[in-house]
Design an enzyme around this catalytic site. Structure first.
Site, PDB file in Angstrom:
ATOM      1  N   SER A   1      53.796  39.185  42.290  1.00  0.00           N
ATOM      2  CA  SER A   1      52.340  39.288  42.202  1.00  0.00           C
ATOM      3  C   SER A   1      51.743  38.068  41.497  1.00  0.00           C
ATOM      4  O   SER A   1      50.697  37.554  41.905  1.00  0.00           O
ATOM      5  CB  SER A   1      51.984  40.581  41.464  1.00  0.00           C
ATOM      6  OG  SER A   1      50.608  40.782  41.434  1.00  0.00           O
TER       7      SER A   1
ATOM      8  N   ARG B   1      45.411  42.800  45.918  1.00  0.00           N
ATOM      9  CA  ARG B   1      46.169  42.132  46.978  1.00  0.00           C
ATOM     10  C   ARG B   1      46.807  43.172  47.886  1.00  0.00           C
ATOM     11  O   ARG B   1      46.248  43.553  48.897  1.00  0.00           O
ATOM     12  CB  ARG B   1      47.212  41.201  46.343  1.00  0.00           C
ATOM     13  CG  ARG B   1      47.840  40.200  47.294  1.00  0.00           C
ATOM     14  CD  ARG B   1      48.871  39.340  46.574  1.00  0.00           C
ATOM     15  NE  ARG B   1      49.990  40.119  46.074  1.00  0.00           N
ATOM     16  CZ  ARG B   1      51.120  40.355  46.739  1.00  0.00           C
ATOM     17  NH1 ARG B   1      51.296  39.865  47.929  1.00  0.00           N
ATOM     18  NH2 ARG B   1      52.096  41.081  46.202  1.00  0.00           N
TER      19      ARG B   1
ATOM     20  N   HIS C   1      46.672  41.081  26.734  1.00  0.00           N
ATOM     21  CA  HIS C   1      48.015  40.817  27.259  1.00  0.00           C
ATOM     22  C   HIS C   1      48.961  40.446  26.095  1.00  0.00           C
ATOM     23  O   HIS C   1      50.123  40.099  26.335  1.00  0.00           O
ATOM     24  CB  HIS C   1      47.994  39.639  28.238  1.00  0.00           C
ATOM     25  CG  HIS C   1      47.329  39.919  29.559  1.00  0.00           C
ATOM     26  ND1 HIS C   1      47.519  41.073  30.281  1.00  0.00           N
ATOM     27  CD2 HIS C   1      46.499  39.151  30.313  1.00  0.00           C
ATOM     28  CE1 HIS C   1      46.819  41.008  31.411  1.00  0.00           C
ATOM     29  NE2 HIS C   1      46.200  39.865  31.451  1.00  0.00           N
TER      30      HIS C   1
ATOM     31  N   LYS D   1      49.429  41.113  35.846  1.00  0.00           N
ATOM     32  CA  LYS D   1      49.893  41.543  37.181  1.00  0.00           C
ATOM     33  C   LYS D   1      50.704  42.833  37.162  1.00  0.00           C
ATOM     34  O   LYS D   1      51.464  43.136  38.081  1.00  0.00           O
ATOM     35  CB  LYS D   1      50.684  40.441  37.908  1.00  0.00           C
ATOM     36  CG  LYS D   1      49.926  39.171  38.083  1.00  0.00           C
ATOM     37  CD  LYS D   1      48.745  39.354  38.992  1.00  0.00           C
ATOM     38  CE  LYS D   1      47.469  38.918  38.350  1.00  0.00           C
ATOM     39  NZ  LYS D   1      46.282  39.485  38.965  1.00  0.00           N
ATOM     40  N   SER D   2      50.506  43.604  36.105  1.00  0.00           N
ATOM     41  CA  SER D   2      51.203  44.898  36.005  1.00  0.00           C
ATOM     42  C   SER D   2      50.305  46.060  36.386  1.00  0.00           C
ATOM     43  O   SER D   2      50.705  47.218  36.252  1.00  0.00           O
ATOM     44  CB  SER D   2      51.703  45.112  34.572  1.00  0.00           C
ATOM     45  OG  SER D   2      52.603  44.115  34.213  1.00  0.00           O
ATOM     46  N   GLY D   3      49.072  45.764  36.811  1.00  0.00           N
ATOM     47  CA  GLY D   3      48.148  46.847  37.154  1.00  0.00           C
ATOM     48  C   GLY D   3      47.031  47.001  36.135  1.00  0.00           C
ATOM     49  O   GLY D   3      46.416  48.069  36.034  1.00  0.00           O
ATOM     50  N   THR D   4      46.736  45.931  35.428  1.00  0.00           N
ATOM     51  CA  THR D   4      45.690  45.951  34.389  1.00  0.00           C
ATOM     52  C   THR D   4      44.349  46.416  34.952  1.00  0.00           C
ATOM     53  O   THR D   4      43.656  47.242  34.345  1.00  0.00           O
ATOM     54  CB  THR D   4      45.494  44.517  33.841  1.00  0.00           C
ATOM     55  OG1 THR D   4      46.760  43.874  33.756  1.00  0.00           O
ATOM     56  CG2 THR D   4      44.791  44.527  32.517  1.00  0.00           C
ATOM     57  N   THR D   5      43.987  45.872  36.117  1.00  0.00           N
ATOM     58  CA  THR D   5      42.673  46.163  36.707  1.00  0.00           C
ATOM     59  C   THR D   5      42.553  47.665  36.986  1.00  0.00           C
ATOM     60  O   THR D   5      41.507  48.275  36.739  1.00  0.00           O
ATOM     61  CB  THR D   5      42.516  45.367  38.030  1.00  0.00           C
ATOM     62  OG1 THR D   5      43.004  44.048  37.815  1.00  0.00           O
ATOM     63  CG2 THR D   5      41.090  45.322  38.491  1.00  0.00           C
ATOM     64  N   TRP D   6      43.626  48.234  37.465  1.00  0.00           N
ATOM     65  CA  TRP D   6      43.671  49.672  37.766  1.00  0.00           C
ATOM     66  C   TRP D   6      43.534  50.485  36.479  1.00  0.00           C
ATOM     67  O   TRP D   6      42.740  51.426  36.394  1.00  0.00           O
ATOM     68  CB  TRP D   6      44.999  49.967  38.462  1.00  0.00           C
ATOM     69  CG  TRP D   6      45.123  51.306  39.117  1.00  0.00           C
ATOM     70  CD1 TRP D   6      44.130  52.210  39.373  1.00  0.00           C
ATOM     71  CD2 TRP D   6      46.336  51.881  39.637  1.00  0.00           C
ATOM     72  NE1 TRP D   6      44.659  53.313  40.020  1.00  0.00           N
ATOM     73  CE2 TRP D   6      45.991  53.139  40.188  1.00  0.00           C
ATOM     74  CE3 TRP D   6      47.654  51.454  39.680  1.00  0.00           C
ATOM     75  CZ2 TRP D   6      46.948  53.974  40.774  1.00  0.00           C
ATOM     76  CZ3 TRP D   6      48.600  52.283  40.265  1.00  0.00           C
ATOM     77  CH2 TRP D   6      48.249  53.527  40.810  1.00  0.00           C
TER      78      TRP D   6
HETATM   79  P1  A3P Z   1      49.981  43.056  44.000  1.00  0.00           P
HETATM   80  O1  A3P Z   1      49.798  41.588  43.789  1.00  0.00           O
HETATM   81  O2  A3P Z   1      51.419  43.471  44.074  1.00  0.00           O
HETATM   82  O3  A3P Z   1      49.202  43.541  45.174  1.00  0.00           O
HETATM   83  P2  A3P Z   1      46.585  43.019  37.333  1.00  0.00           P
HETATM   84  O4  A3P Z   1      45.439  43.965  37.483  1.00  0.00           O
HETATM   85  O5  A3P Z   1      47.405  43.270  36.091  1.00  0.00           O
HETATM   86  O6  A3P Z   1      46.163  41.619  37.513  1.00  0.00           O
HETATM   87  O7  A3P Z   1      47.616  43.394  38.511  1.00  0.00           O
HETATM   88  C1  A3P Z   1      47.279  43.131  39.853  1.00  0.00           C
HETATM   89  C2  A3P Z   1      48.174  43.985  40.723  1.00  0.00           C
HETATM   90  O8  A3P Z   1      47.704  45.339  40.688  1.00  0.00           O
HETATM   91  C3  A3P Z   1      48.100  43.520  42.173  1.00  0.00           C
HETATM   92  O9  A3P Z   1      49.385  43.823  42.732  1.00  0.00           O
HETATM   93  C4  A3P Z   1      47.003  44.421  42.714  1.00  0.00           C
HETATM   94  O10 A3P Z   1      47.011  44.550  44.111  1.00  0.00           O
HETATM   95  C5  A3P Z   1      47.318  45.737  42.007  1.00  0.00           C
HETATM   96  N1  A3P Z   1      46.146  46.608  41.903  1.00  0.00           N
HETATM   97  C6  A3P Z   1      44.865  46.258  41.656  1.00  0.00           C
HETATM   98  N2  A3P Z   1      44.074  47.323  41.672  1.00  0.00           N
HETATM   99  C7  A3P Z   1      44.855  48.392  41.950  1.00  0.00           C
HETATM  100  C8  A3P Z   1      44.579  49.797  42.110  1.00  0.00           C
HETATM  101  N3  A3P Z   1      43.360  50.295  42.015  1.00  0.00           N
HETATM  102  N4  A3P Z   1      45.629  50.591  42.380  1.00  0.00           N
HETATM  103  C9  A3P Z   1      46.882  50.105  42.483  1.00  0.00           C
HETATM  104  N5  A3P Z   1      47.200  48.796  42.342  1.00  0.00           N
HETATM  105  C10 A3P Z   1      46.186  47.939  42.083  1.00  0.00           C
END
Ligand code: A3P
Length: 261
Positions: free
Chosen positions: A101, A227, A70, A7-12
């Protein structure tokens, strides 16, 4: 190797790194990200590749290989730490937003119930360091120290800095990985195109991220990885006294390390 606390922005980070490194293989208009959730393009070591005793043949995967984890720095195998060609990017995020998150992610995927659920127990556990992949502060500090000792190998990034200036962050990742943008690429606007492709608004609205689910540690909806993506969303979940406690705790735990979150 892309390393994060969940939940630190891994997907990004996965989307950005995949796009930067593969930019000569696919144009932005034909990016696999348009058809596939980033988690399929950059698999996790422990959640996917080595799951259930599986031993993947990493050597047979095409180069450049981008993998994610992770795991805390202290748990990484020597094949990663001692391999001179393997670079590590760590993405850190404000712990109050990460806690928020995580809760919302569990709620969206039915792992905890009801919006009226008390957050006192998970909050207490978070403060005591009882958290997937260990205490948050140890996780960040492990990678922070490694980035100070060996900046060629470990790049330490913050989610909030990416939000503030994504174009500079895209260039920083590219330089670190040895894929710098040429002057022609910059002039053609490729940095901005990649940043746009990987933006929250773009990825969130793609069919491949609106529908379906991924089977990882548990079944998670693709949409639950997108989210709000806001800095400071914790104000909607934590009371001021909870926030105060976490801020003090982190100041104490991070001590003289030089890391601020
Ligand atoms: P929030 O729950 O605060 O919205 P992870 O990818 O580590 O699981 O983290 C998910 C968090 O990154 C979520 O935060 C999500 O909305 C945010 N996120 C996912 N894709 C993103 C993107 N392209 N740019 C910025 N934040 C993103």
């Amino acid at each position: 190797m892309l390393a994060t606390m969940p939940k630190s922005g891994t997907t990004w980070l996965k989307a950005l790194t995949f796009s930067i490194v593969n930019r000569n293989n696919h144009s932005v208009d034909e990016s696999p990200l348009l058809f596939s959730n980033p988690h399929y393009l950059v698999p996790f070591l422990e959640i996917y590749l080595y799951k259930d005793g599986n031993i993947p043949d990493i050597d047979s995967m095409p180069c450049p290989r981008i993998l994610a984890t992770h795991l805390p720095y202290q748990f990484l195998p020597s094949s990663i730490l001692d391999c001179s060609n393997c670079r590590i990017i760590y993405l850190c995020r404000n712990p109050l937003d990460v806690f928020t998150s995580v809760l919302q992610f569990l709620l969206q995927n039915g792992r905890i119930s009801s919006p009226s659920m008390s957050i006192d127990v998970p909050f207490e556990q978070f403060c005591q360091g009882i958290h997937p992949y260990g205490p948050f502060w140890d996780h960040c500090l492990g990678y922070w120290d490694a980035s100070l000792k060996n900046p060629q190998k470990v790049l330490f990034l913050k989610y909030e800095d990416l939000k503030k200036d994504i174009n500079s962050s895209v260039k920083k990742i590219a330089d670190f990985l040895g894929y710098p943008f040429s002057a022609e690429e910059e002039e053609a606007g490729l940095v901005e195109e990649i940043a746009m492709l990987c933006s929250f608004e773009n990825l969130k609205n793609l069919d491949c991220n609106k529908e379906g689910e991924i089977k990882a540690a548990f079944r998670a909806k693709h949409s639950s990885f997108f989210r709000k993506a806001e800095v400071g969303d914790w104000v909607n979940v934590l009371t001021p006294s909870m926030a105060n406690r976490l801020e003090k705790l982190f100041q104490e735990k991070l001590g003289e390390s030089g890391l601020t979150l």
